[in-house]
Design a protein around this motif. Structure first.
Motif, PDB file in Angstrom:
ATOM      1  N   MET A 172       0.830  -1.195   0.000  1.00 28.73           N
ATOM      2  CA  MET A 172       0.000   0.000   0.000  1.00 28.73           C
ATOM      3  C   MET A 172       0.871   1.254   0.000  1.00 28.73           C
ATOM      4  O   MET A 172       1.832   1.350   0.745  1.00 28.73           O
ATOM      5  CB  MET A 172      -0.870  -0.048   1.265  1.00 28.73           C
ATOM      6  CG  MET A 172      -1.595   1.230   1.527  1.00 28.73           C
ATOM      7  SD  MET A 172      -1.979   1.504   3.246  1.00 28.73           S
ATOM      8  CE  MET A 172      -2.223   3.267   3.164  1.00 28.73           C
ATOM      9  N   GLU A 173       0.520   2.204  -0.859  1.00 26.84           N
ATOM     10  CA  GLU A 173       1.325   3.425  -0.967  1.00 26.84           C
ATOM     11  C   GLU A 173       1.060   4.369   0.208  1.00 26.84           C
ATOM     12  O   GLU A 173      -0.039   4.427   0.731  1.00 26.84           O
ATOM     13  CB  GLU A 173       0.982   4.155  -2.265  1.00 26.84           C
ATOM     14  CG  GLU A 173       1.918   3.758  -3.397  1.00 26.84           C
ATOM     15  CD  GLU A 173       1.685   4.606  -4.634  1.00 26.84           C
ATOM     16  OE1 GLU A 173       1.988   5.810  -4.571  1.00 26.84           O
ATOM     17  OE2 GLU A 173       1.211   4.053  -5.639  1.00 26.84           O
ATOM     18  N   THR A 174       2.104   5.099   0.621  1.00 29.04           N
ATOM     19  CA  THR A 174       1.916   6.163   1.602  1.00 29.04           C
ATOM     20  C   THR A 174       2.499   7.440   1.006  1.00 29.04           C
ATOM     21  O   THR A 174       3.439   7.389   0.228  1.00 29.04           O
ATOM     22  CB  THR A 174       2.635   5.850   2.935  1.00 29.04           C
ATOM     23  OG1 THR A 174       3.989   5.470   2.645  1.00 29.04           O
ATOM     24  CG2 THR A 174       1.963   4.719   3.693  1.00 29.04           C
ATOM     25  N   ALA A 190       8.509 -11.798  13.100  1.00 27.88           N
ATOM     26  CA  ALA A 190       9.075 -10.446  13.028  1.00 27.88           C
ATOM     27  C   ALA A 190       9.383  -9.926  14.431  1.00 27.88           C
ATOM     28  O   ALA A 190      10.461  -9.376  14.676  1.00 27.88           O
ATOM     29  CB  ALA A 190       8.108  -9.500  12.306  1.00 27.88           C
ATOM     30  N   GLY A 191       8.478 -10.115  15.367  1.00 24.43           N
ATOM     31  CA  GLY A 191       8.677  -9.650  16.743  1.00 24.43           C
ATOM     32  C   GLY A 191       9.878 -10.309  17.390  1.00 24.43           C
ATOM     33  O   GLY A 191      10.705  -9.647  18.026  1.00 24.43           O
ATOM     34  N   VAL A 234       3.740 -14.247  10.609  1.00 24.39           N
ATOM     35  CA  VAL A 234       4.669 -13.180  10.217  1.00 24.39           C
ATOM     36  C   VAL A 234       4.940 -12.252  11.402  1.00 24.39           C
ATOM     37  O   VAL A 234       6.084 -11.886  11.683  1.00 24.39           O
ATOM     38  CB  VAL A 234       4.103 -12.372   9.017  1.00 24.39           C
ATOM     39  CG1 VAL A 234       4.922 -11.108   8.776  1.00 24.39           C
ATOM     40  CG2 VAL A 234       4.079 -13.233   7.764  1.00 24.39           C
ATOM     41  N   LEU A 235       3.879 -11.898  12.140  1.00 23.42           N
ATOM     42  CA  LEU A 235       4.025 -10.963  13.265  1.00 23.42           C
ATOM     43  C   LEU A 235       4.871 -11.552  14.387  1.00 23.42           C
ATOM     44  O   LEU A 235       5.711 -10.861  14.964  1.00 23.42           O
ATOM     45  CB  LEU A 235       2.644 -10.575  13.795  1.00 23.42           C
ATOM     46  CG  LEU A 235       1.871  -9.632  12.875  1.00 23.42           C
ATOM     47  CD1 LEU A 235       0.410  -9.566  13.266  1.00 23.42           C
ATOM     48  CD2 LEU A 235       2.492  -8.240  12.904  1.00 23.42           C
ATOM     49  N   VAL A 236       4.660 -12.824  14.688  1.00 24.78           N
ATOM     50  CA  VAL A 236       5.429 -13.469  15.759  1.00 24.78           C
ATOM     51  C   VAL A 236       6.898 -13.598  15.350  1.00 24.78           C
ATOM     52  O   VAL A 236       7.801 -13.253  16.126  1.00 24.78           O
ATOM     53  CB  VAL A 236       4.829 -14.852  16.119  1.00 24.78           C
ATOM     54  CG1 VAL A 236       5.778 -15.638  17.009  1.00 24.78           C
ATOM     55  CG2 VAL A 236       3.478 -14.670  16.815  1.00 24.78           C
ATOM     56  N   VAL A 260      12.012  -6.527   2.981  1.00 27.73           N
ATOM     57  CA  VAL A 260      10.839  -5.990   2.277  1.00 27.73           C
ATOM     58  C   VAL A 260      10.862  -6.407   0.801  1.00 27.73           C
ATOM     59  O   VAL A 260       9.823  -6.736   0.225  1.00 27.73           O
ATOM     60  CB  VAL A 260      10.770  -4.450   2.419  1.00 27.73           C
ATOM     61  CG1 VAL A 260       9.709  -3.864   1.504  1.00 27.73           C
ATOM     62  CG2 VAL A 260      10.468  -4.066   3.870  1.00 27.73           C
ATOM     63  N   PRO A 272      -2.874   6.810  11.363  1.00 29.42           N
ATOM     64  CA  PRO A 272      -3.063   5.674  10.463  1.00 29.42           C
ATOM     65  C   PRO A 272      -2.219   4.474  10.898  1.00 29.42           C
ATOM     66  O   PRO A 272      -1.162   4.635  11.499  1.00 29.42           O
ATOM     67  CB  PRO A 272      -2.574   6.204   9.109  1.00 29.42           C
ATOM     68  CG  PRO A 272      -1.674   7.340   9.444  1.00 29.42           C
ATOM     69  CD  PRO A 272      -2.184   7.919  10.719  1.00 29.42           C
ATOM     70  N   HIS A 273      -2.725   3.304  10.627  1.00 31.77           N
ATOM     71  CA  HIS A 273      -2.043   2.098  11.071  1.00 31.77           C
ATOM     72  C   HIS A 273      -2.419   0.956  10.140  1.00 31.77           C
ATOM     73  O   HIS A 273      -3.537   0.460  10.189  1.00 31.77           O
ATOM     74  CB  HIS A 273      -2.465   1.788  12.510  1.00 31.77           C
ATOM     75  CG  HIS A 273      -1.720   0.647  13.113  1.00 31.77           C
ATOM     76  ND1 HIS A 273      -0.520   0.808  13.748  1.00 31.77           N
ATOM     77  CD2 HIS A 273      -1.993  -0.678  13.159  1.00 31.77           C
ATOM     78  CE1 HIS A 273      -0.092  -0.372  14.161  1.00 31.77           C
ATOM     79  NE2 HIS A 273      -0.970  -1.286  13.822  1.00 31.77           N
ATOM     80  N   VAL A 274      -1.501   0.588   9.251  1.00 31.37           N
ATOM     81  CA  VAL A 274      -1.761  -0.517   8.335  1.00 31.37           C
ATOM     82  C   VAL A 274      -0.683  -1.566   8.528  1.00 31.37           C
ATOM     83  O   VAL A 274       0.504  -1.278   8.346  1.00 31.37           O
ATOM     84  CB  VAL A 274      -1.752  -0.046   6.855  1.00 31.37           C
ATOM     85  CG1 VAL A 274      -2.046  -1.218   5.930  1.00 31.37           C
ATOM     86  CG2 VAL A 274      -2.761   1.072   6.654  1.00 31.37           C
ATOM     87  N   MET A 275      -1.066  -2.767   8.945  1.00 28.58           N
ATOM     88  CA  MET A 275      -0.087  -3.833   9.092  1.00 28.58           C
ATOM     89  C   MET A 275      -0.694  -5.177   8.735  1.00 28.58           C
ATOM     90  O   MET A 275      -1.909  -5.312   8.643  1.00 28.58           O
ATOM     91  CB  MET A 275       0.511  -3.846  10.507  1.00 28.58           C
ATOM     92  CG  MET A 275      -0.377  -4.432  11.586  1.00 28.58           C
ATOM     93  SD  MET A 275       0.287  -4.153  13.246  1.00 28.58           S
ATOM     94  CE  MET A 275       1.734  -5.184  13.240  1.00 28.58           C
TER      95      MET A 275
END
Lengths: 144, 145
Positions: free
Chosen positions: A1-3, A90-91, A86-88, A135, A77-80
Motif C-alpha cells: 500500500m502506498e503512503t 518479526a517480533g 509473520v508478526l510473531v 521488504v 493511520p495504522h496498516v499492518m
C-alpha cells in the motif's frame, strides 16, 4: 500500500524524538535506546539502578497515543499485516536482534549517529540494509 | 525528579513517533521498499532527530554531570564485533518483515490491535532470550558473540 511523502511532519516528529532524547540525557544522563530500556525491565533484572527510570520511560511511551488522541482527536493511520505467523517471527527477530546488536533505530540510529559512533553507524547501515532485503523478499519475491 | 524526566521523555518520544507516522508499519515498509512504493519520509525523521540531538550531545559531553543524576551514561565501546553486525542484521530482517521497531511497537500498543499485541509479546520474548544468553555466556566465562 502506498503512503504519501510527508517530509514536514517527518521532520517535526523527528525533532520531537530528538528533543525527548536530549531531555533524557540532560536530565538523567541516560541514552534513549528503546531496546536497552526494555531489556532492563526483563529478567535477570541485573541493573537495579536503571529499573525504575526505564519503567517510567516505557509508561510514558504507552501514554503517548492516548495523550495524542485526547489532544488532537485524530487517530493515527495504522496498516499492518494480520498474518499471525509473520508478526510473531518479526517480533522475535526484532527483539532478539536489537538486544544482540546492542541497540535499535533509537539507540544506534539517533543517539549513536549523533555521537558519530562507528559501532552505531555500522549497526544502522546493517539493519537498514537487512530491512530493505526483507521488504524486497516479502513484496517482490514472495509477493506478500 | 528522575522519574518525572523519564516519564515526560517517554511521552514526548512517543508523540514524536506518532507525528512522524512511524507507528504505521506500512509507512516504515515503504521506506524500505526502494524497488517499489518507496517513501523517503523516514530519512527526514532520522534527520530531524539527529539535527536536534547531535549539537545537544556535543554540548552535554562537555558538562560534568546531568541535572538529576550522578553521571552521564555515554556508551564506551568502540570495537566492531561480529555480534553487533549479526544482531543488527537479524533486527533489520524483523523490522522489514513487520514494519515495527521497538519504540513504535510499544507506542502503538494501546490501540489494542491484536497484531500489535502479538508483535510486542514476541519482541519481549526475543529480548528476554538475548538477556538469558548473555547471562549464560557470562556464567560460562565464554566470549560473547
Amino acid at each position: 500500500m502506498e503512503t504519501a511523502f510527508t517530509p514536514v511532519s517527518a521532520l517535526i516528529g523527528g525533532g520531537l524524538i530528538g528533543l525527548a532524547t536530549v531531555i533524557l540525557m540532560a536530565g538523567n544522563g541516560r541514552i534513549a535506546g528503546i531496546s536497552s530500556i526494555v531489556g532492563h525491565l526483563l529478567p535477570p533484572l541485573k541493573d537495579r539502578f536503571a529499573l525504575p527510570q526505564s519503567a517510567f520511560f516505557v509508561v510514558g511511551l504507552l501514554l503517548a497515543l492516548p495523550v495524542y488522541k485526547f489532544a488532537t482527536g485524530a487517530v493515527p493511520p495504522h496498516v499492518m499485516t494480520d498474518n499471525a505467523v509473520v508478526l510473531v517471527v518479526a517480533g522475535l527477530l526484532v527483539g532478539y536482534g536489537a538486544a544482540r546488536g546492542s541497540g535499535c533505530t533509537s539507540g544506534h540510529g539517533v543517539c549513536g549517529i549523533s555521537r558519530l559512533s562507528a559501532r552505531s553507524i555500522v549497526a544502522t547501515l546493517t539493519f537498514m540494509g537487512a530491512g530493505v532485503v526483507a521488504v524486497f523478499l516479502l513484496r517482490h519475491v514472495f509477493g506478500g | 525528579m528522575r522519574a518525572v524526566v523519564s516519564l515526560f521523555a517517554g511521552v514526548l518520544f512517543g508523540i514524536g513517533l506518532i507525528v512522524a507516522d512511524m507507528t504505521n508499519p506500512a509507512k516504515v515498509q515503504n521506506f524500505l521498499d526502494i524497488a517499489g512504493t518507496w517513501d523517503p519520509s523516514l530519512m527526514f525523521v532520522m534527520g530531524g532527530a539527529i539535527l536536534v540531538t547531535m549539537p545537544s550531545f556535543m554540548y552535554l559531553k562537555k558538562q560534568e554531570k546531568p541535572l538529576f543524576g550522578e553521571d552521564f551514561g555515554w556508551p564506551s565501546r568502540t570495537d566492531l564485533d561480529l555480534k553487533l553486525v549479526t544482531g543488527s542484521a537479524i533486527f533489520g530482517l524483523g523490522w522489514g518483515l513487520g514494519g515495527f521497531c521497538p519504540g513504535p511497537a510499544l507506542t502503538a500498543l494501546p490501540s489494542i490491535g491484536t497484531g500489535t499485541f502479538l508483535f510486542v509479546m514476541s519482541m519481549l520474548a526475543g529480548i528476554w532470550a538475548s538477556n538469558l544468553q548473555d547471562t549464560r555466556n557470562a556464567n560460562l566465562g565464554k566470549v560473547q558473540y
